[in-house]
Design an enzyme around this catalytic site. Sequence first.
Site, PDB file in Angstrom:
ATOM      1  N   TYR A 142      -1.037  -1.865   2.347  1.00 34.06           N
ATOM      2  CA  TYR A 142      -1.751  -3.150   2.358  1.00 34.06           C
ATOM      3  C   TYR A 142      -0.895  -4.138   1.576  1.00 34.06           C
ATOM      4  CZ  TYR A 142      -5.865  -6.260   1.979  1.00 34.06           C
ATOM      5  OH  TYR A 142      -6.730  -7.316   2.057  1.00 34.06           O
ATOM      6  N   ARG A 195      -2.163 -16.702  10.974  1.00 28.99           N
ATOM      7  CA  ARG A 195      -2.036 -17.029   9.538  1.00 28.99           C
ATOM      8  C   ARG A 195      -2.031 -15.728   8.753  1.00 28.99           C
ATOM      9  NH1 ARG A 195      -4.222 -17.221   4.857  1.00 28.99           N
ATOM     10  NH2 ARG A 195      -5.964 -15.955   5.621  1.00 28.99           N
ATOM     11  N   LYS A 213      -5.540  -2.888   7.068  1.00 27.40           N
ATOM     12  CA  LYS A 213      -6.949  -3.027   6.675  1.00 27.40           C
ATOM     13  C   LYS A 213      -7.745  -1.773   7.052  1.00 27.40           C
ATOM     14  CE  LYS A 213      -7.542  -7.388   5.139  1.00 27.40           C
ATOM     15  NZ  LYS A 213      -8.354  -7.862   4.018  1.00 27.40           N
ATOM     16  N   GLU A 284      -9.633 -11.242  11.014  1.00 25.06           N
ATOM     17  CA  GLU A 284      -8.638 -11.213   9.935  1.00 25.06           C
ATOM     18  C   GLU A 284      -7.484 -12.177  10.206  1.00 25.06           C
ATOM     19  OE1 GLU A 284      -7.209 -10.117   6.331  1.00 25.06           O
ATOM     20  OE2 GLU A 284      -9.066  -9.343   7.219  1.00 25.06           O
ATOM     21  N   ASP A 285      -7.192 -13.026   9.242  1.00 24.35           N
ATOM     22  CA  ASP A 285      -6.013 -13.906   9.252  1.00 24.35           C
ATOM     23  C   ASP A 285      -5.933 -14.790  10.492  1.00 24.35           C
ATOM     24  OD1 ASP A 285      -5.363 -13.043   6.785  1.00 24.35           O
ATOM     25  OD2 ASP A 285      -3.665 -11.814   7.362  1.00 24.35           O
ATOM     26  N   ASP A 307     -13.128 -11.721   6.996  1.00 22.18           N
ATOM     27  CA  ASP A 307     -12.785 -11.289   5.645  1.00 22.18           C
ATOM     28  C   ASP A 307     -12.146 -12.400   4.826  1.00 22.18           C
ATOM     29  OD1 ASP A 307     -12.529  -9.286   3.580  1.00 22.18           O
ATOM     30  OD2 ASP A 307     -10.395  -9.277   4.017  1.00 22.18           O
ATOM     31  N   ASP A 308     -11.357 -13.268   5.464  1.00 19.70           N
ATOM     32  CA  ASP A 308     -10.699 -14.350   4.729  1.00 19.70           C
ATOM     33  C   ASP A 308     -11.719 -15.349   4.195  1.00 19.70           C
ATOM     34  OD1 ASP A 308      -7.946 -13.497   5.478  1.00 19.70           O
ATOM     35  OD2 ASP A 308      -8.707 -13.953   7.477  1.00 19.70           O
ATOM     36  N   ASN A 463      -1.845 -14.321  -1.605  1.00 21.10           N
ATOM     37  CA  ASN A 463      -1.019 -13.176  -1.218  1.00 21.10           C
ATOM     38  C   ASN A 463       0.062 -13.626  -0.241  1.00 21.10           C
ATOM     39  OD1 ASN A 463      -2.308 -10.978  -2.594  1.00 21.10           O
ATOM     40  ND2 ASN A 463      -4.050 -11.219  -1.232  1.00 21.10           N
TER      41      ASN A 463
END
Length: 622
Positions: A142, A195, A213, A284-285, A307-308, A463
């Site tokens: 991760y 992203r 993930k 995600e992203d 999640d973001d 991150n």
Amino acid sequence: MGIANKLRLSSSLSRILHRRILYSSAARSFTTSEGHRPTIVHKQGLDILHDPWFNKGTAFTMTERNRLDLRGLLPPNVMDSEQQIQRFMTDLKRLEEQARDGPSDPNALAKWRILNRLHDRNETMYYKVLINNIEEYAPIVYTPTVGLVCQNYSGLFRRPRGMYFSAEDRGEMMSMVYNWPAEQVDMIVVTDGSRILGLGDLGVHGIGIAVGKLDLYVAAAGINPQRVLPVMIDVGTNNEKLLKDPMYLGLQQRRLEDDDYIDVIDEFMEAVYTRWPHVIVQFEDFQSKWAFKLLQRYRYTNRMFNDDVQGTAGVAIAGLLGAVRAQGRPMIDFPKMKIVVAGAGSAGIGVLNAARKTMARMLGNTETAFDSALSQFWVVDAQGLITEGRENIDPEAQPFARKTKEMERQGLKEGATLVEVVREVKPDVLLGLSAVGGLFSKEVLEAMKGSTSTRPAIFAMSNPTKNAECTPQDAFSILGENMIFASGSPFKNVEFGSGHIGHCNQGNNMYLFPGIGLGTLLSGAPIVSDGMLQAASECLAAYMSEEEVLQGIIYPPISRIRDITKRIAAAVIKEAIEEDLVEGYREMDARELQKLNEEELMEYVENNMWNPEYPTLVYKDD
């Protein structure tokens, strides 16, 4: 509840759990989450050894070798799983340097390659190694190493893992989804690669974040690895380097926009929920402009979350509540905190919305409380302080734009720099979600010395590591040891001498999303509600002891991740019960679930967490 009723309920729970161990329903059998019953397989010989789901390597017993036509295909000495791990770890240490592609190749990437090879050949052993060494290897599978993996994915690709749906597949996704071999999927992590972490548009390379993930869903939440599915939705890329790279594995065309983009995501969602009606989908992203729109589009009709937007927010809220406790104050004092947020993307706005809701709930959950909570936030983006004087302000950021006249009284104006805002506001917390490495410069940190807090907090949450707004060394060297520091990626603690330590708290989403997913799965809730997310966040905030918090430790060590996840999952289920959202899971129906006390609920969660133990394999001809 009387003793007789408790005994009856405990007996009922035991019977249900016992029946679950014996339960078998799918045409193609997979290891159950309990992992105790024999597994039916429809292959023998080399086919078994080449299947990472069922391969045990040298751990196959002689009985199994005879039953599965493996005799003579393996060395004669039978090893147990602990011996296998010991042998692998010895090889890993020896091979780390040899696996490097020259001096510029980071050692972490070499470790990722070696672990990935193990994943390719023996999935059970891979997860056993990961769980047993989670502190060392979570940063490899991760963040931060997954960022390097995604940046180099075309060169690292060896065998497919997950599914790829592209703009070229429009009209075909409903049939494509049946190409995945698992009859049951509990968890999907999907990205469009637009992203990835703070690295921008990485196109199809973004599949690496979905794989990473789901590794944590297995390791932390005990989701059965045979029931997870990483997904990449390739709608093109706007990354010029990838568009010109002949080795790029994705579509070399500009990203779809507007209705064309929505149509692709809609078709994907319809396809996966047609085949697996109870699957949970984690987005995600996705870039900010789509993250909020897609969340609002699907969250009230599907088991999904982003999640973001929601996971990052939950972890940040837990840390902020921990920062309140670290000052020796009760969590109910949170609405008094002055918070400067650097970054107004999907993660930053997600944190702001969650913090506002938390404050409002503590103030009575009225409309007035909801409005008054806004006065505790100052948001700074690439153009500076956001006020009502900003032209073309992002609709998601609009509620947090400060009133121009009010700012003038504070000596601030539209577009004021971060250091100006910190100097004038004197915040309790400076929270970074900007993806701009080093944004919290020496000048900004010097300005934080003026904080009115007895124990100011710095949250450098971006991150991967290179995008962190500052390092703990930067912060502690300027603000001293009486401060709270948290980051998104792992850093080492800072030693001051004489036994004094500046704790670097990793406020990573891995503390929350596995528990949210597991709790949603086991509750049978048809949606992931705000209340369930809030329950997860508050559970994490309360996890640390008073003694630990006063030492400046606001997040637990990664080594406790399975226990944390179990407790968060139980908190999510409990909230789903309170909201009357539970529908049950397998043979534990909603009515039985509602009767469980706290201890029984924890037992129920633990009994549904997969453990990496080799099942007994039994061959059956098709």
